[in-house]
Design an enzyme around this catalytic site. Structure first.
Site, PDB file in Angstrom:
ATOM      1  N   LYS A 154      27.795 -33.956-116.519  1.00  0.00           N
ATOM      2  CA  LYS A 154      27.658 -32.538-116.181  1.00  0.00           C
ATOM      3  C   LYS A 154      29.021 -32.033-115.706  1.00  0.00           C
ATOM      4  O   LYS A 154      29.553 -32.533-114.711  1.00  0.00           O
ATOM      5  CB  LYS A 154      26.602 -32.393-115.085  1.00  0.00           C
ATOM      6  CG  LYS A 154      26.500 -31.026-114.436  1.00  0.00           C
ATOM      7  CD  LYS A 154      25.449 -31.078-113.338  1.00  0.00           C
ATOM      8  CE  LYS A 154      25.366 -29.790-112.566  1.00  0.00           C
ATOM      9  NZ  LYS A 154      24.293 -29.826-111.538  1.00  0.00           N
TER      10      LYS A 154
ATOM     11  N   ARG B 243      16.321 -28.904-104.066  1.00  0.00           N
ATOM     12  CA  ARG B 243      16.915 -28.134-102.978  1.00  0.00           C
ATOM     13  C   ARG B 243      15.860 -27.482-102.084  1.00  0.00           C
ATOM     14  O   ARG B 243      16.216 -26.782-101.136  1.00  0.00           O
ATOM     15  CB  ARG B 243      17.830 -27.037-103.546  1.00  0.00           C
ATOM     16  CG  ARG B 243      19.018 -27.548-104.322  1.00  0.00           C
ATOM     17  CD  ARG B 243      19.908 -26.408-104.753  1.00  0.00           C
ATOM     18  NE  ARG B 243      21.001 -26.853-105.606  1.00  0.00           N
ATOM     19  CZ  ARG B 243      21.947 -26.064-106.089  1.00  0.00           C
ATOM     20  NH1 ARG B 243      21.929 -24.766-105.781  1.00  0.00           N
ATOM     21  NH2 ARG B 243      22.897 -26.537-106.860  1.00  0.00           N
TER      22      ARG B 243
ATOM     23  N   GLU C  37      15.419 -28.024-115.705  1.00  0.00           N
ATOM     24  CA  GLU C  37      15.890 -28.859-114.601  1.00  0.00           C
ATOM     25  C   GLU C  37      15.458 -28.221-113.292  1.00  0.00           C
ATOM     26  O   GLU C  37      15.846 -27.084-113.002  1.00  0.00           O
ATOM     27  CB  GLU C  37      17.416 -28.983-114.648  1.00  0.00           C
ATOM     28  CG  GLU C  37      18.019 -29.716-113.469  1.00  0.00           C
ATOM     29  CD  GLU C  37      19.529 -29.603-113.425  1.00  0.00           C
ATOM     30  OE1 GLU C  37      20.086 -29.554-112.310  1.00  0.00           O
ATOM     31  OE2 GLU C  37      20.164 -29.540-114.506  1.00  0.00           O
TER      32      GLU C  37
ATOM     33  N   THR D 166      20.205 -31.801-108.718  1.00  0.00           N
ATOM     34  CA  THR D 166      20.699 -31.931-107.349  1.00  0.00           C
ATOM     35  C   THR D 166      20.105 -33.178-106.695  1.00  0.00           C
ATOM     36  O   THR D 166      19.719 -33.155-105.526  1.00  0.00           O
ATOM     37  CB  THR D 166      20.395 -30.667-106.511  1.00  0.00           C
ATOM     38  OG1 THR D 166      20.602 -29.502-107.303  1.00  0.00           O
ATOM     39  CG2 THR D 166      21.341 -30.584-105.308  1.00  0.00           C
TER      40      THR D 166
END
Length: 209
Positions: free
Chosen positions: A129, A46, A42, A69
Site C-alpha cells: 500500500k 479505527r 476495506e 488500519t
C-alpha cells in the site's frame, strides 16, 4: 501474493476504504456499495464496532471484505475471525505479516519509502500500500518507486480523489486504488446511502478499461 490479492479484489480496481462508527450501518452500506458495482471493501479498525462491521459486511455476500488500519497481531486475529479476506496495514510490521501468513490471508503493508519497500520485498511480499499516496507525491512518487522495483505492485491510498484515478490506474504496477471519498463519515452520519451508491458507481465506471 499478487495473485491472491487480485482474487480477493474480485477483478475490481477500486477499493472503498471505510471507517464505520456503528454496526447498524453495515448492511445498508454493503447494499449501497454492491449496488454501485463495488466488489470489495476495506473496513478500518479505527472504531469500537469495526469487528462487528466486518462480520456483518462479510455476511452480505456481495462483497469481499478486508480489514484496514490493522496494527497488531490481536487485531489481525479478530479481523480474520470476523471474516476479513485480506488485511491492510498503514506500515510494515513483520509480526502482522507473519500472523496473516499463518491464517492464510493476503496482507498489504503500507510503505512510504524505498527502504520500506525493500523490506517488504525481502520478506516475500510483492504488493504494498503506497500510503499516504497523495501527500507523498502522488503518481510522481508511484513512478519513482516502481521504476527500480519492477516486481512491486501497489495499492495507492491516502488523499486520493476521483480526478486522480486515471493517473494511478494507467500505471501497470497498480493493482487497485483505495479511497475514502465514496463513503465518508458525513455520508454515513446523514445516512446518505444513495450518494454512496452514486459515487461508487462513478468510481467503478472510471476504473473500467
Amino acid at each position: 501474493m499478487t495473485a491472491d490479492l487480485t482474487a480477493a479484489l474480485s477483478g475490481t480496481r477500486i477499493l472503498p476504504v471505510l471507517t464505520v462508527p456503528s454496526a447498524t450501518m453495515a448492511a445498508p452500506l454493503a447494499d449501497a456499495l454492491a449496488d454501485g458495482g463495488a466488489r470489495c471493501a476495506e473496513v478500518t479498525f479505527r472504531t469500537p464496532d469495526a469487528e462487528q462491521v466486518v462480520k456483518a459486511m462479510a455476511a452480505h455476500g456481495g462483497l469481499v471484505v478486508g480489514a484496514g488500519t490493522v496494527l497488531t497481531i490481536e487485531q489481525t486475529e479478530r479481523a480474520v475471525g470476523a471474516g476479513a479476506r485480506f488485511v491492510v496495514s498503514p506500515g510494515f510490521d513483520p509480526e502482522v505479516m507473519q500472523k496473516c501468513r499463518e491464517l492464510g490471508v493476503p496482507v498489504v503493508p503500507g510503505i512510504a519509502t524505498a527502504t520500506e519497500l525493500m523490506r517488504a520485498l525481502r520478506a516475500g511480499l510483492d504488493t504494498v500500500k503506497l500510503f499516504p499516496a497523495e501527500p507523498l507525491g502522488g503518481t510522481s512518487m508511484l513512478r519513482a518507486l516502481a521504476a527500480p522495483f519492477p516486481r512491486a505492485r501497489f495499492v495507492p491510498t491516502g488523499g486520493i480523489r476521483p480526478a486522480h484515478l486515471s493517473g494511478y490506474l494507467s500505471h501497470p504496477a497498480v493493482v487497485a486504488v483505495g479511497g475514502t471519498w465514496m463513503a465518508t463519515a458525513e455520508h454515513l452520519e446523514r445516512g446518505d446511502y444513495a450518494e454512496i451508491r452514486k459515487l461508487t458507481a462513478e468510481a467503478v465506471e472510471r476504473s473500467a478499461p
